[in-house]
Motif scaffolding. Structure first.
Motif: not given
Length: 672
Positions: A281, A283, A335, A369, A372, A383, A426-427, A429, A448
């Motif tokens: 994951v 950003t 993601f 989202n 998701l 994602g 995200m984390t 999920k 992450s």
């Protein structure tokens, strides 16, 4: 700043064979980690996990000109390598590893000996003879010596150590948080703006403040003391130092950026040894260095299309010429941003629709989202939520108008990606998917990354960087609560750290209203207060209140975030390495900062940035448009089984060994 993606066919995908300039400090090394004319990779002072796969690359150099010129520029092609275990005999490499001798390779490269040579345009030309031995391993703990002999008796010696592995697995799962570029001064500043202090005591603390174990890691790289996110990821994920831009390889001098000697990553080991579920994951764009470092192998981090291809397939699929019998085997969760590598076009592997390639391998693909959160947890999930890097927390939550007009939809339809998840969404999920996909007691491994701490620090956009850091802290807090809820907390090792630092710190306070009202740079600086005049944080009081108001209030985002983001009385911070720019200590309201713009003589002050501020002279070469990384150690926080190992001060490579030991990934037998 990366080479153009050029393609030639190899197995399943097209790969870029890029001629990349060798990384060099101002000392202009001929080749990193190779001070002699004989190069051994892995080099001297390398540690291995028992059973970890690696390649050996040997190079013999023959400079044609310059101070090291030798043998008329003809390299010795009859060099030899022997390997010695402990005090035993030094056996020929082919006998020691029971492998065939590979074909001899030859090529030429050039470099500059120093800045004067570069100014004069007089490079040193080097001819090379080389061999590479692929996918080897050492299973017996102890000391090893690799001896390369060349030019009739010259010798390069590499001392290696195979560390004694843990035999008992402590952690079922690993949750590895990386705050890219995050330093302790940034954590301190984030606490200042998001947690109320009364008479010098904080009423609440950050989640990182409350972790059970604290350590510090040193981040320097193999051939320079400042690292980037590629070789710092390599250190964290493989336990090996590498050169800037290199992902899980030792940078050699060949033209092919995919033939460099590889090292097996923690993710590959986890898949090969345990077979557990794997999640990534970020950003950032998902092919960026920190996420890519779990699975990719190249000395050029800019080969984004190939990184994505290696996620889905393997290094063998990228280049079948070089055997590499391990991979991430298609992460269960992927993601982030970076739709350019998935939308059919110049940025995707072979120019194809790579969303379809993932779907063909059984992936559920989501683009926002809403999708998701509605997705099930049983399938592998890709994602991708925007082009480029994902939106910053401040813009998603406070300055939402900045999300509009970017035309950054991950589908490529030209609309705006307004419904992006944050790191927390995200984390959480990802944990749920990994938990459902893990079998028996295999467990899962999740990395992450709060990538935009680093990206905003580069831009000298301190407020957005601290917003990203606070989002990371909120994600850690929420993840701990979620793990407790699903009954996995006691079995999960949680590690929080950074890959490198930035030279940021807070040195006082600023009255931004007074600063804006002054007419000269020198009088504007009078708005900065130091020591007793630094005052108190204006971020944790209601708008219109003075910073000394002791009433505890929360903003629209609730606790653990500032009540207001652009107070009159702001923190005053600076950066250790920056271009010419202007500073007003206020929030950049129209989007992430662009502190410097290009002119006829390099980068200078952006005339549209912080127009009420005063000019700060740069400390970097005028070719640099942003701030750069720093040397400082970075903090390590850890909870859960095996977390006590993360106390103290240690090298960045030790993070890999500590996690590997918690999972008992080392093997003293050749059998898996």
């Amino acid at each position: 700043m990366h080479p153009t993606f050029a393609s030639t066919k190899a197995s399943l995908v097209l790969i870029g064979i890029a001629s990349v300039s060798l990384v060099s400090a101002q000392t202009f090394q001929r080749l990193g980690a190779c001070p002699t004319l004989g190069c051994v990779f892995p080099p001297d002072r390398t540690d291995f996990l028992a059973g970890q796969l690696f390649d050996i690359r040997l190079e013999v150099h023959a400079p044609v000109n310059g101070t090291e010129a030798i043998n008329g520029g003809v390299p010795d092609e009859k060099f030899s390598l022997c390997i010695q275990s402990g005090k035993g005999p030094c056996q020929d490499v082919t006998k020691f590893f029971n492998v065939k001798d590979p074909a001899l390779e030859k090529w030429t490269f050039s470099y500059y000996e120093d800045l004067f040579a570069e100014d004069a345009g007089t490079p040193i030309v080097v001819n090379v003879a080389s061999k590479a031995y692929r996918a080897l391993s050492l299973t017996k703990p102890g000391a090893y010596t690799a001896k390369l002999t060349y030019y009739g008796g010259s010798r390069t010696v590499a001392n290696w150590v195979v560390r004694e592995p843990a035999t008992k697995r402590k952690a079922k799962n690993v949750l590895f948080f990386i705050g890219d570029g995050m330093t302790q001064p940034m954590i301190t500043a984030a606490r200042l703006i998001a947690h109320k202090s009364i008479n010098g005591r904080y009423e609440t603390l950050m989640q990182m403040d409350q972790m059970d174990n604290l350590g510090h890691q040193m981040t320097h790289s193999i051939d320079s003391f400042i690292t980037d996110s590629a070789n710092s990821a390599t250190a964290l994920y493989t336990g090996k130092k590498a050169s800037v831009n290199a992902l899980n390889v030792y940078a050699d001098s060949s033209k092919n950026s995919f033939d460099d000697p590889k090292v097996e990553t923690i993710a590959e080991l986890f898949r090969r040894r345990i077979g557990g579920a794997l999640g990534i994951v970020s950003t950032a764009y998902i092919a960026d260095a920190t996420p890519a470092g779990l699975c990719a192998h190249t000395r050029d981090r800019g080969q984004s299309a190939v990184v994505v291809a290696e996620y889905l397939t393997s290094a063998n699929a990228v280049n079948s010429t070089f055997a590499w019998p391990t991979s991430c085997e298609g992460p269960d969760v992927l993601f982030g941003g970076g739709a350019e590598q998935f939308i059919a076009g110049k940025g995707s592997p072979n120019g194809t629709d790579y969303y379809k390639a993932f779907q063909a391998k059984g992936y559920n693909v989501v683009y926002n989202n809403t999708q998701l959160q509605a997705a099930g947890n049983k399938d592998k999930t890709l994602g991708i939520f925007c082009t480029s890097n994902m939106a910053k927390w401040v813009d998603r939550h406070v300055l939402k108008e900045n999300m509009k007009g970017l035309k950054n939809s991950p589908t490529g339809d030209g609309t705006d990606a307004l419904d992006q998840p944050g790191l927390k969404e995200m984390t959480i999920k990802a944990i749920d998917i990994l938990q459902q996909r893990s079998k028996k007691n295999e467990g899962w491994f999740l990395m992450s990354e709060a990538a935009n701490i680093d990206k905003m620090m580069h831009a000298l956009d301190y407020d957005r960087a601290l917003g990203e850091l606070l989002e990371l802290d909120d994600t850690i807090r929420a993840s701990i609560a979620h793990l407790k809820k699903i009954g996995e907390y006691e079995d999960t090792l949680i590690v929080v750290t950074a890959d490198h630092g930035h030279g940021f710190d807070v040195f006082g306070g600023a009255d931004t209203k007074y600063l804006a009202a002054q007419s000269t740079d020198r009088t504007k600086r009078s708005a900065v207060g130091t020591y007793a005049k630094s005052g108190l944080s204006g971020y944790m009081v209601a708008e219109g209140s003075l910073p000394n108001n002791d009433t505890i209030v929360f903003g629209t985002e609730g606790p653990n975030f500032p009540v207001q983001w652009n107070p009159r009385y702001a923190y005053a911070a600076g950066f250790g390495a920056n271009p010419d720019h202007r500073e007003s200590y206020g929030l950049a309201a129209k989007g992430p900062r662009v502190p410097a713009t290009s002119g006829s003589d390099g980068y200078g002050v952006n005339p549209t940035d912080h127009t009420d501020g005063f000019t700060v002279q740069g400390t970097l070469p005028v070719e640099e448009s942003q701030g750069v990384h720093s040397l400082q150690d970075v903090s390590v926080f850890a909870n859960g089984p095996g977390s006590e190992a993360f106390r103290g001060v240690y090298n960045s490579i030790d993070i890999f060994f500590k996690i590997a030991d918690a999972l008992a990934l080392g093997r003293t037998s050749s059998r898996d």
